[in-house]
Design a protein around this motif. Structure first.
Motif, PDB file in Angstrom:
ATOM      1  N   ASP A  90      -0.586  12.064   1.753  1.00 55.02           N
ATOM      2  CA  ASP A  90      -1.543  13.079   1.320  1.00 55.02           C
ATOM      3  C   ASP A  90      -2.657  12.469   0.477  1.00 55.02           C
ATOM      4  OD1 ASP A  90      -0.073  14.982   2.635  1.00 55.02           O
ATOM      5  OD2 ASP A  90       0.889  15.786   0.846  1.00 55.02           O
ATOM      6  N   ARG A  91      -2.301  11.560  -0.409  1.00 51.55           N
ATOM      7  CA  ARG A  91      -3.319  10.897  -1.236  1.00 51.55           C
ATOM      8  C   ARG A  91      -4.200   9.985  -0.387  1.00 51.55           C
ATOM      9  NH1 ARG A  91      -1.187   7.631  -5.830  1.00 51.55           N
ATOM     10  NH2 ARG A  91      -3.322   7.794  -6.600  1.00 51.55           N
ATOM     11  N   LEU A  92      -3.603   9.318   0.583  1.00 55.62           N
ATOM     12  CA  LEU A  92      -4.396   8.458   1.454  1.00 55.62           C
ATOM     13  C   LEU A  92      -5.355   9.273   2.309  1.00 55.62           C
ATOM     14  CD1 LEU A  92      -1.768   5.824   2.638  1.00 55.62           C
ATOM     15  CD2 LEU A  92      -3.536   5.567   0.891  1.00 55.62           C
ATOM     16  N   LEU A  93      -4.923  10.414   2.768  1.00 53.07           N
ATOM     17  CA  LEU A  93      -5.811  11.244   3.579  1.00 53.07           C
ATOM     18  C   LEU A  93      -6.954  11.803   2.746  1.00 53.07           C
ATOM     19  CD1 LEU A  93      -3.161  13.026   5.805  1.00 53.07           C
ATOM     20  CD2 LEU A  93      -4.851  11.320   6.530  1.00 53.07           C
ATOM     21  N   THR A  94      -6.711  12.068   1.482  1.00 52.73           N
ATOM     22  CA  THR A  94      -7.811  12.457   0.592  1.00 52.73           C
ATOM     23  C   THR A  94      -8.784  11.299   0.419  1.00 52.73           C
ATOM     24  OG1 THR A  94      -6.422  14.037  -0.589  1.00 52.73           O
ATOM     25  CG2 THR A  94      -8.386  13.249  -1.729  1.00 52.73           C
ATOM     26  N   LEU A  95      -8.244  10.087   0.282  1.00 51.17           N
ATOM     27  CA  LEU A  95      -9.082   8.897   0.129  1.00 51.17           C
ATOM     28  C   LEU A  95      -9.979   8.695   1.340  1.00 51.17           C
ATOM     29  CD1 LEU A  95      -9.711   6.176  -1.392  1.00 51.17           C
ATOM     30  CD2 LEU A  95      -7.837   5.183  -0.064  1.00 51.17           C
ATOM     31  N   VAL A  96      -9.446   8.909   2.538  1.00 58.02           N
ATOM     32  CA  VAL A  96     -10.215   8.619   3.757  1.00 58.02           C
ATOM     33  C   VAL A  96     -11.026   9.809   4.231  1.00 58.02           C
ATOM     34  CG1 VAL A  96      -8.496   6.933   4.445  1.00 58.02           C
ATOM     35  CG2 VAL A  96      -8.401   9.237   5.412  1.00 58.02           C
ATOM     36  N   ASP A  97     -11.153  10.818   3.422  1.00 58.42           N
ATOM     37  CA  ASP A  97     -11.947  11.992   3.786  1.00 58.42           C
ATOM     38  C   ASP A  97     -13.307  11.552   4.320  1.00 58.42           C
ATOM     39  OD1 ASP A  97     -12.662  14.740   3.930  1.00 58.42           O
ATOM     40  OD2 ASP A  97     -13.806  14.496   2.086  1.00 58.42           O
ATOM     41  N   GLY A  98     -13.655  12.024   5.473  1.00 61.53           N
ATOM     42  CA  GLY A  98     -14.885  11.582   6.119  1.00 61.53           C
ATOM     43  C   GLY A  98     -14.611  10.780   7.367  1.00 61.53           C
ATOM     44  N   GLY A  99     -13.306  10.525   7.640  1.00 59.37           N
ATOM     45  CA  GLY A  99     -12.959   9.872   8.895  1.00 59.37           C
ATOM     46  C   GLY A  99     -12.417   8.469   8.712  1.00 59.37           C
ATOM     47  N   LEU A 100     -11.622   8.053   9.682  1.00 56.87           N
ATOM     48  CA  LEU A 100     -10.993   6.738   9.631  1.00 56.87           C
ATOM     49  C   LEU A 100     -10.939   6.163  11.040  1.00 56.87           C
ATOM     50  CD1 LEU A 100      -9.476   4.706   7.771  1.00 56.87           C
ATOM     51  CD2 LEU A 100      -7.359   5.872   8.440  1.00 56.87           C
ATOM     52  N   ASP A 101     -11.453   4.945  11.197  1.00 53.63           N
ATOM     53  CA  ASP A 101     -11.476   4.304  12.507  1.00 53.63           C
ATOM     54  C   ASP A 101     -10.211   3.519  12.808  1.00 53.63           C
ATOM     55  OD1 ASP A 101     -14.112   5.215  12.413  1.00 53.63           O
ATOM     56  OD2 ASP A 101     -14.853   3.477  13.512  1.00 53.63           O
ATOM     57  N   VAL A 102      -9.705   2.786  11.821  1.00 55.78           N
ATOM     58  CA  VAL A 102      -8.611   1.855  12.082  1.00 55.78           C
ATOM     59  C   VAL A 102      -7.781   1.665  10.821  1.00 55.78           C
ATOM     60  CG1 VAL A 102     -10.112  -0.129  11.621  1.00 55.78           C
ATOM     61  CG2 VAL A 102      -8.014  -0.470  12.937  1.00 55.78           C
ATOM     62  N   VAL A 103      -6.476   1.492  11.012  1.00 57.58           N
ATOM     63  CA  VAL A 103      -5.583   1.071   9.934  1.00 57.58           C
ATOM     64  C   VAL A 103      -5.085  -0.327  10.277  1.00 57.58           C
ATOM     65  CG1 VAL A 103      -3.490   1.542   8.611  1.00 57.58           C
ATOM     66  CG2 VAL A 103      -4.809   3.449   9.569  1.00 57.58           C
ATOM     67  N   VAL A 104      -5.332  -1.273   9.377  1.00 57.77           N
ATOM     68  CA  VAL A 104      -4.806  -2.624   9.540  1.00 57.77           C
ATOM     69  C   VAL A 104      -3.590  -2.767   8.635  1.00 57.77           C
ATOM     70  CG1 VAL A 104      -5.241  -5.089   9.328  1.00 57.77           C
ATOM     71  CG2 VAL A 104      -7.088  -3.565  10.070  1.00 57.77           C
ATOM     72  N   THR A 105      -2.461  -3.128   9.214  1.00 57.82           N
ATOM     73  CA  THR A 105      -1.237  -3.368   8.453  1.00 57.82           C
ATOM     74  C   THR A 105      -1.102  -4.871   8.240  1.00 57.82           C
ATOM     75  OG1 THR A 105      -0.180  -1.409   9.411  1.00 57.82           O
ATOM     76  CG2 THR A 105       1.264  -3.068   8.418  1.00 57.82           C
ATOM     77  N   THR A 106      -1.030  -5.282   6.970  1.00 58.28           N
ATOM     78  CA  THR A 106      -1.005  -6.716   6.676  1.00 58.28           C
ATOM     79  C   THR A 106       0.305  -7.378   7.071  1.00 58.28           C
ATOM     80  OG1 THR A 106      -0.247  -6.324   4.396  1.00 58.28           O
ATOM     81  CG2 THR A 106      -2.642  -6.517   4.772  1.00 58.28           C
ATOM     82  N   HIS A 107       1.410  -6.607   7.050  1.00 59.79           N
ATOM     83  CA  HIS A 107       2.695  -7.146   7.490  1.00 59.79           C
ATOM     84  C   HIS A 107       3.693  -6.013   7.650  1.00 59.79           C
ATOM     85  CE1 HIS A 107       3.152  -7.017   3.138  1.00 59.79           C
ATOM     86  NE2 HIS A 107       4.464  -7.130   3.276  1.00 59.79           N
ATOM     87  N   ARG A 108       4.847  -6.332   8.190  1.00 65.42           N
ATOM     88  CA  ARG A 108       5.761  -5.326   8.710  1.00 65.42           C
ATOM     89  C   ARG A 108       6.689  -4.696   7.681  1.00 65.42           C
ATOM     90  NH1 ARG A 108       9.139  -9.903  12.012  1.00 65.42           N
ATOM     91  NH2 ARG A 108      10.542 -10.584  10.354  1.00 65.42           N
ATOM     92  N   HIS A 109       6.710  -5.125   6.443  1.00 66.16           N
ATOM     93  CA  HIS A 109       7.694  -4.621   5.494  1.00 66.16           C
ATOM     94  C   HIS A 109       7.531  -3.124   5.240  1.00 66.16           C
ATOM     95  CE1 HIS A 109       8.624  -8.876   3.794  1.00 66.16           C
ATOM     96  NE2 HIS A 109       9.328  -8.597   4.865  1.00 66.16           N
ATOM     97  N   HIS A 110       8.664  -2.458   5.001  1.00 67.91           N
ATOM     98  CA  HIS A 110       8.704  -0.995   4.976  1.00 67.91           C
ATOM     99  C   HIS A 110       7.786  -0.392   3.937  1.00 67.91           C
ATOM    100  CE1 HIS A 110      11.081  -0.474   1.236  1.00 67.91           C
ATOM    101  NE2 HIS A 110      11.526  -1.676   1.543  1.00 67.91           N
TER     102      HIS A 110
END
Length: 205
Positions: free
Chosen positions: A44-64
């Motif tokens: 929910d906090r991340l979606l507030t941060l990206v308000d205005g749209g999001l093209d891509v999420v880059v995951t730096t590594h696989r840890h949970h």
């Protein structure tokens, strides 16, 4: 949340979750297009941060602790996913862009260079944003922190690999004023950490 403005992008850092993960939003100043580094937790906090749209999420590594909000953020935004090729199969949803060393991830007019840093996980990646008018910015996931490289879980071979990659692919080529944005905690610079490389090698972590 803290914000930094470069010549091409606005960088927002948001601390989330119980492990003080840092998620970074890179928004192109010219186009408004945005990229998120690590959808770690608290969707929910991340979606507030990206308000205005999001093209891509880059995951730096696989840890949970770096993927806890990935599925929710992707479902809500329709963003494409990117991760290091050697970690991609361990993420909780399909990865559209499998990243290799030397690749470039583009968001609007902003280019992020992919640096493969093996050791913390096989597919860990860092992202480098070059700024012609100021310091460069490096998003390192859990591969480089203030005070040392990432955890290699007591494996001498993994530590040697990570130390070598960090030495050759970061410290040997990046300027001292390069800002390091790690996956947890506070930022640092390449110049601040450079004098401590012999100490890190000697202690083995």
């Amino acid at each position: 949340m803290t914000s930094t403005t470069t010549s091409t992008a606005v960088l927002d850092a948001l601390h989330v979750g119980s492990m003080d993960n840092v998620a970074y939003l890179v928004r192109c100043r010219a186009t408004g297009r945005a990229l998120l580094v690590d959808a770690a937790a608290e969707p929910d906090r991340l979606l507030t941060l990206v308000d205005g749209g999001l093209d891509v999420v880059v995951t730096t590594h696989r840890h949970h602790d770096h993927v806890g909000a990935l599925a929710a953020v992707v479902e809500a935004t329709g963003a494409r996913t990117a991760a290091g090729a050697d970690d991609a199969d361990d993420l909780p949803l399909p990865v559209q862009q499998r990243l290799e060393h030397g690749d470039v991830v583009r968001v609007g007019d902003v280019l992020l260079e992919v640096i493969h840093l093996r050791g913390h996980t096989p597919g860990s990646v860092a992202l480098l944003l070059r700024d012609p008018d100021g310091p460069d910015h490096l998003f390192t996931g859990d591969s480089l922190f203030p005070g040392g490289v990432g955890n290699t879980f007591g494996d001498p071979a993994a530590f040697s690999q990570l130390f070598t990659d960090v030495s050759e692919r970061l410290f040997a080529v990046l300027a001292d004023d390069t800002v390091v944005h790690p996956g947890h905690g506070a930022p640092t610079t390449i110049g601040t950490e450079r004098p401590h490389l012999p100490e890190w090698r000697e202690r083995g972590w």
